[in-house]
Scaffold this motif. Structure first.
Motif, PDB file in Angstrom:
ATOM      1  N   ARG A  20       0.863  -1.030  -0.119  1.00 17.42           N
ATOM      2  CA  ARG A  20       0.059  -0.240   0.109  1.00 17.42           C
ATOM      3  C   ARG A  20       0.984   1.466   0.085  1.00 17.42           C
ATOM      4  NH1 ARG A  20      -5.543   0.699   2.006  1.00 17.42           N
ATOM      5  NH2 ARG A  20      -5.264  -1.910   2.070  1.00 17.42           N
ATOM      6  N   TRP A  21       1.762   1.210   0.738  1.00 19.20           N
ATOM      7  CA  TRP A  21       2.790   2.271   0.825  1.00 19.20           C
ATOM      8  C   TRP A  21       3.442   2.659  -0.504  1.00 19.20           C
ATOM      9  CZ3 TRP A  21       8.164   2.998  -0.053  1.00 19.20           C
ATOM     10  CH2 TRP A  21       8.627   4.282   0.356  1.00 19.20           C
ATOM     11  N   ALA A  23       2.425   1.723  -3.556  1.00 25.29           N
ATOM     12  CA  ALA A  23       1.282   2.435  -4.349  1.00 25.29           C
ATOM     13  C   ALA A  23       0.928   3.671  -4.153  1.00 25.29           C
ATOM     14  CB  ALA A  23       0.134   1.333  -4.586  1.00 25.29           C
ATOM     15  N   GLY A  24       1.326   4.079  -3.080  1.00 24.52           N
ATOM     16  CA  GLY A  24       0.877   5.616  -2.456  1.00 24.52           C
ATOM     17  C   GLY A  24       1.843   6.465  -3.033  1.00 24.52           C
ATOM     18  N   TRP A  26       3.283   6.396  -5.742  1.00 20.05           N
ATOM     19  CA  TRP A  26       3.003   6.565  -7.143  1.00 20.05           C
ATOM     20  C   TRP A  26       1.606   7.514  -7.319  1.00 20.05           C
ATOM     21  CZ3 TRP A  26       5.827   6.727 -11.509  1.00 20.05           C
ATOM     22  CH2 TRP A  26       7.198   5.758 -11.307  1.00 20.05           C
ATOM     23  N   GLN A  27       1.149   7.753  -6.130  1.00 21.92           N
ATOM     24  CA  GLN A  27      -0.045   8.128  -5.845  1.00 21.92           C
ATOM     25  C   GLN A  27      -1.352   7.294  -6.799  1.00 21.92           C
ATOM     26  OE1 GLN A  27      -0.098  12.324  -6.992  1.00 21.92           O
ATOM     27  NE2 GLN A  27       0.969  12.847  -5.094  1.00 21.92           N
ATOM     28  N   SER A  29      -3.968   3.977  -6.242  1.00 18.14           N
ATOM     29  CA  SER A  29      -4.646   3.204  -5.000  1.00 18.14           C
ATOM     30  C   SER A  29      -4.398   1.759  -5.080  1.00 18.14           C
ATOM     31  CB  SER A  29      -6.153   3.077  -5.080  1.00 18.14           C
ATOM     32  OG  SER A  29      -6.542   2.506  -6.651  1.00 18.14           O
ATOM     33  N   ASP A  30      -4.326   0.943  -3.983  1.00 17.53           N
ATOM     34  CA  ASP A  30      -3.902  -0.312  -3.963  1.00 17.53           C
ATOM     35  C   ASP A  30      -4.539  -1.082  -4.801  1.00 17.53           C
ATOM     36  OD1 ASP A  30      -1.944  -2.497  -2.874  1.00 17.53           O
ATOM     37  OD2 ASP A  30      -3.762  -2.751  -1.428  1.00 17.53           O
TER      38      ASP A  30
END
Length: 163
Positions: A20-21, A23-24, A26-27, A29-30
């Motif tokens: 999740r982090w 993917a975040g 890259w802005q 969503s997971d």
């Protein structure tokens, strides 16, 4: 770009970071990253598919075949796409609108035989006894019932001139 995002997210997860982090960063969503991964696994590509697809209400092959079969069997009798569409439904063969029936027939170069149009008749002139005056009955009708052995007076239509 999607390949790059997936590669860096996979590298980050391999290095011990949270999916999740990564993917975040890259802005993105997971869930989207997981959808991209599933698309690459199922389709073999990440490129977007062309928009559209098949209409969910489109005709199926068997429906087109039944329309053509009903038209061939009943066309000379019914002579109308409307009657043919109703014939197909009450025989339990195909349920489509008359306009759909017409479009399928037109797409296959079939046109039901139709009667020629009725020529226009000249209008009947008003009777010579008709008087145009206020509060006068113009037209009336007497119906004779022979089996009743008497004349029964019935006004079917009445037109009054109220000038």
């Amino acid at each position: 770009m999607k390949e790059l995002v997936l590669k860096t997210v996979d590298d980050a997860v391999a290095a011990g970071l949270s999916h999740r982090w990564a993917a975040g960063v890259w802005q993105v969503s997971d869930d989207r990253v997981h959808r991209w991964r599933a698309r690459r696994r199922e389709l073999g590509t990440l490129s977007d598919l062309a928009p559209g697809g098949a209409a969910v209400h489109g005709l199926l092959g068997w429906e087109i075949e039944e329309i053509l079969a009903v038209a061939e069997e009943w066309g000379p009798t019914d002579r109308s796409h409307r009657k043919l569409a109703h014939r197909g439904s009450y025989e339990g063969r195909v349920w489509v609108a008359p306009s759909t029936f017409r479009r399928v027939l037109a797409a296959h170069g079939l046109v039901p035989a139709q009667r020629p149009p009725v020529p226009k008749q000249p209008k009947t002139p008003w009777p010579h006894w008709l008087v145009w005056a206020p509060n006068r009955v113009w037209i009336w009708d007497v119906t004779h019932f022979g089996r009743a052995r008497r004349c029964v007076f019935a006004i079917v239509d009445m037109v009054l001139c109220c000038v």
